[in-house]
Design a protein around this motif. Structure first.
Motif, PDB file in Angstrom:
ATOM      1  N   GLN A  29       0.856  -1.187   0.000  1.00 54.45           N
ATOM      2  CA  GLN A  29       0.000   0.000   0.000  1.00 54.45           C
ATOM      3  C   GLN A  29       0.894   1.238   0.000  1.00 54.45           C
ATOM      4  OE1 GLN A  29      -3.847  -0.470   2.465  1.00 54.45           O
ATOM      5  NE2 GLN A  29      -2.211  -1.064   3.849  1.00 54.45           N
ATOM      6  N   LEU A  30       0.803   2.018  -1.038  1.00 53.66           N
ATOM      7  CA  LEU A  30       1.609   3.238  -1.116  1.00 53.66           C
ATOM      8  C   LEU A  30       0.751   4.479  -1.325  1.00 53.66           C
ATOM      9  CD1 LEU A  30       4.462   1.841  -3.392  1.00 53.66           C
ATOM     10  CD2 LEU A  30       4.511   2.147  -0.908  1.00 53.66           C
ATOM     11  N   ASP A  31      -0.551   4.291  -1.506  1.00 55.85           N
ATOM     12  CA  ASP A  31      -1.407   5.417  -1.866  1.00 55.85           C
ATOM     13  C   ASP A  31      -2.449   5.779  -0.806  1.00 55.85           C
ATOM     14  OD1 ASP A  31      -2.874   3.121  -2.149  1.00 55.85           O
ATOM     15  OD2 ASP A  31      -3.731   3.639  -4.091  1.00 55.85           O
ATOM     16  N   LEU A  32      -2.187   5.438   0.446  1.00 56.53           N
ATOM     17  CA  LEU A  32      -3.115   5.798   1.521  1.00 56.53           C
ATOM     18  C   LEU A  32      -3.031   7.297   1.788  1.00 56.53           C
ATOM     19  CD1 LEU A  32      -2.493   2.915   4.094  1.00 56.53           C
ATOM     20  CD2 LEU A  32      -4.365   3.147   2.457  1.00 56.53           C
ATOM     21  N   PRO A  33      -4.088   7.867   2.379  1.00 59.33           N
ATOM     22  CA  PRO A  33      -4.008   9.288   2.776  1.00 59.33           C
ATOM     23  C   PRO A  33      -2.836   9.481   3.733  1.00 59.33           C
ATOM     24  CG  PRO A  33      -6.213   8.393   3.157  1.00 59.33           C
ATOM     25  CD  PRO A  33      -5.345   7.252   2.753  1.00 59.33           C
ATOM     26  N   ARG A  34      -2.301  10.692   3.761  1.00 60.42           N
ATOM     27  CA  ARG A  34      -1.160  10.998   4.625  1.00 60.42           C
ATOM     28  C   ARG A  34      -1.525  12.103   5.612  1.00 60.42           C
ATOM     29  NH1 ARG A  34       3.795   8.844   3.046  1.00 60.42           N
ATOM     30  NH2 ARG A  34       3.618   7.631   1.147  1.00 60.42           N
ATOM     31  N   MET A  35      -0.799  12.090   6.727  1.00 62.32           N
ATOM     32  CA  MET A  35      -1.006  13.074   7.778  1.00 62.32           C
ATOM     33  C   MET A  35       0.351  13.409   8.389  1.00 62.32           C
ATOM     34  SD  MET A  35      -3.035  12.382  11.329  1.00 62.32           S
ATOM     35  CE  MET A  35      -4.605  12.354  10.476  1.00 62.32           C
ATOM     36  N   GLU A  36       0.552  14.671   8.694  1.00 58.47           N
ATOM     37  CA  GLU A  36       1.791  15.043   9.377  1.00 58.47           C
ATOM     38  C   GLU A  36       1.611  14.882  10.879  1.00 58.47           C
ATOM     39  OE1 GLU A  36       4.207  19.038  10.403  1.00 58.47           O
ATOM     40  OE2 GLU A  36       3.965  18.654   8.248  1.00 58.47           O
ATOM     41  N   LEU A  37       2.566  14.193  11.488  1.00 60.53           N
ATOM     42  CA  LEU A  37       2.630  14.056  12.939  1.00 60.53           C
ATOM     43  C   LEU A  37       3.952  14.657  13.381  1.00 60.53           C
ATOM     44  CD1 LEU A  37       1.502  10.316  13.297  1.00 60.53           C
ATOM     45  CD2 LEU A  37       0.073  12.364  13.479  1.00 60.53           C
ATOM     46  N   ARG A  38       4.042  14.981  14.666  1.00 59.89           N
ATOM     47  CA  ARG A  38       5.298  15.519  15.206  1.00 59.89           C
ATOM     48  C   ARG A  38       5.593  14.830  16.531  1.00 59.89           C
ATOM     49  NH1 ARG A  38       7.001  18.934  11.869  1.00 59.89           N
ATOM     50  NH2 ARG A  38       8.666  20.011  12.890  1.00 59.89           N
ATOM     51  N   ALA A  39       6.859  14.563  16.718  1.00 58.86           N
ATOM     52  CA  ALA A  39       7.361  14.041  17.985  1.00 58.86           C
ATOM     53  C   ALA A  39       8.462  15.005  18.389  1.00 58.86           C
ATOM     54  CB  ALA A  39       7.892  12.625  17.808  1.00 58.86           C
ATOM     55  N   GLY A  40       8.112  15.988  19.234  1.00 58.44           N
ATOM     56  CA  GLY A  40       9.070  17.045  19.550  1.00 58.44           C
ATOM     57  C   GLY A  40       9.398  17.806  18.284  1.00 58.44           C
ATOM     58  N   MET A  41      10.677  17.920  17.961  1.00 60.50           N
ATOM     59  CA  MET A  41      11.084  18.650  16.761  1.00 60.50           C
ATOM     60  C   MET A  41      11.104  17.775  15.504  1.00 60.50           C
ATOM     61  SD  MET A  41      15.136  19.010  17.556  1.00 60.50           S
ATOM     62  CE  MET A  41      15.992  18.672  16.044  1.00 60.50           C
ATOM     63  N   PHE A  42      10.719  16.496  15.643  1.00 50.58           N
ATOM     64  CA  PHE A  42      10.801  15.564  14.522  1.00 50.58           C
ATOM     65  C   PHE A  42       9.460  15.433  13.803  1.00 50.58           C
ATOM     66  CE2 PHE A  42      13.834  14.288  17.796  1.00 50.58           C
ATOM     67  CZ  PHE A  42      15.013  14.486  17.089  1.00 50.58           C
ATOM     68  N   ARG A  43       9.512  15.557  12.486  1.00 45.42           N
ATOM     69  CA  ARG A  43       8.323  15.448  11.633  1.00 45.42           C
ATOM     70  C   ARG A  43       8.170  14.007  11.157  1.00 45.42           C
ATOM     71  NH1 ARG A  43       7.610  15.107   6.437  1.00 45.42           N
ATOM     72  NH2 ARG A  43       5.743  15.888   5.459  1.00 45.42           N
ATOM     73  N   ILE A  44       6.938  13.523  11.156  1.00 46.68           N
ATOM     74  CA  ILE A  44       6.625  12.183  10.666  1.00 46.68           C
ATOM     75  C   ILE A  44       5.603  12.325   9.545  1.00 46.68           C
ATOM     76  CG2 ILE A  44       5.626   9.931  11.242  1.00 46.68           C
ATOM     77  CD1 ILE A  44       6.363  10.651  14.227  1.00 46.68           C
ATOM     78  N   ASP A  45       5.892  11.750   8.399  1.00 49.93           N
ATOM     79  CA  ASP A  45       4.960  11.685   7.280  1.00 49.93           C
ATOM     80  C   ASP A  45       4.267  10.328   7.393  1.00 49.93           C
ATOM     81  OD1 ASP A  45       3.575  11.949   4.896  1.00 49.93           O
ATOM     82  OD2 ASP A  45       5.322  11.511   3.635  1.00 49.93           O
ATOM     83  N   ALA A  46       3.047  10.321   7.941  1.00 47.67           N
ATOM     84  CA  ALA A  46       2.362   9.059   8.243  1.00 47.67           C
ATOM     85  C   ALA A  46       1.284   8.744   7.221  1.00 47.67           C
ATOM     86  CB  ALA A  46       1.743   9.125   9.638  1.00 47.67           C
ATOM     87  N   GLN A  47       1.367   7.546   6.663  1.00 47.98           N
ATOM     88  CA  GLN A  47       0.250   7.024   5.888  1.00 47.98           C
ATOM     89  C   GLN A  47      -0.807   6.639   6.921  1.00 47.98           C
ATOM     90  OE1 GLN A  47       1.379   3.706   3.486  1.00 47.98           O
ATOM     91  NE2 GLN A  47       2.897   4.844   2.353  1.00 47.98           N
ATOM     92  N   VAL A  48      -2.074   6.869   6.601  1.00 43.48           N
ATOM     93  CA  VAL A  48      -3.138   6.590   7.564  1.00 43.48           C
ATOM     94  C   VAL A  48      -3.955   5.387   7.101  1.00 43.48           C
ATOM     95  CG1 VAL A  48      -5.158   7.506   8.752  1.00 43.48           C
ATOM     96  CG2 VAL A  48      -3.237   9.024   8.202  1.00 43.48           C
ATOM     97  N   ALA A  49      -3.917   4.322   7.898  1.00 47.63           N
ATOM     98  CA  ALA A  49      -4.692   3.109   7.631  1.00 47.63           C
ATOM     99  C   ALA A  49      -5.877   3.113   8.591  1.00 47.63           C
ATOM    100  CB  ALA A  49      -3.818   1.871   7.837  1.00 47.63           C
ATOM    101  N   SER A  50      -7.050   3.502   8.085  1.00 41.90           N
ATOM    102  CA  SER A  50      -8.212   3.626   8.968  1.00 41.90           C
ATOM    103  C   SER A  50      -9.323   2.630   8.650  1.00 41.90           C
ATOM    104  CB  SER A  50      -8.767   5.047   8.915  1.00 41.90           C
ATOM    105  OG  SER A  50      -9.123   5.380   7.594  1.00 41.90           O
TER     106      SER A  50
END
Length: 152
Positions: A29-50
Motif C-alpha cells: 500500500q503506497l497510496d493511503l491518505p497521509r497526515m503530518e505528525l510531530r514528535a518534539g522537533m521531529f516530523r513524521i509523514d504518516a500514511q493513515v490506515a483507517s
C-alpha cells in the motif's frame, strides 16, 4: 435454474473477494491518505490506515521506507491492539498511542515474525516506524506524538 444462478453468482463473488485479498497481499500500500505528525522537533509523514482492509494489509510487502515515514493505524474505538509481521520484510517498531498522543508502550518487531505484539492498555492508535527510529530520537513510553487526530 435460479438456484444454480444464485450459486454461480455467490461463487463469482467469493472468487473476486479471494483474488482481491491475494492481490492486496502481494502489492504494498503506497497510496493511503497521509497526515503530518510531530514528535518534539521531529516530523513524521504518516500514511493513515483507517479502514479494516488497510489495517489488515498495513506495511506488508514493503521493501523499504524513508526514515521520516511511518504508518498510523486508526481504530474506531479503544481496544488492546495486537500486531504481527506476517509478510512484512521491514524491521519495525510499533508505538501504541493513547487518544491524547501519549505513547503507552513500544514494541520492536522482527521481519516476517508471526508473534503478536500488543498494547498494554486499550488504545485507538498505533504508529509503525522503521525499527530504531523512536530510540534514536529518545522517544519512549510517556513521550508525546502530536497531530490532528489526537485529543489535547
Amino acid at each position: 435454474m435460479p438456484a444454480l444462478l444464485r450459486q454461480m453468482t455467490s461463487l463469482l463473488g467469493l472468487t473476486a473477494c479471494l483474488a482481491s485479498n491475494v492481490l492486496a497481499q502481494q502489492i504494498p500500500q503506497l497510496d493511503l491518505p497521509r497526515m503530518e505528525l510531530r514528535a518534539g522537533m521531529f516530523r513524521i509523514d504518516a500514511q493513515v490506515a483507517s479502514r479494516p482492509i488497510e489495517r489488515q494489509i498495513g506495511l506488508m510487502q514493503r521493501q523499504s521506507m524513508p526514515p521520516h515515514e511511518g504508518m498510523l493505524f486508526v481504530f474506531e474505538r479503544p481496544g488492546v491492539q495486537c500486531f504481527w509481521m506476517k509478510d512484512t520484510p521491514l524491521p519495525l517498531t510499533a508505538a501504541f498511542i493513547a487518544d491524547d498522543g501519549t505513547i503507552v508502550n513500544l514494541a520492536d518487531m522482527q521481519p516476517l515474525d508471526e508473534n503478536s505484539h500488543c498494547s498494554r492498555v486499550p488504545v485507538r492508535f498505533v504508529l509503525e516506524m522503521n525499527q530504531g527510529w523512536f530510540a534514536s530520537k529518545g522517544l519512549k513510553a510517556g513521550s508525546q506524538i502530536k497531530g490532528a487526530v489526537f485529543s489535547r
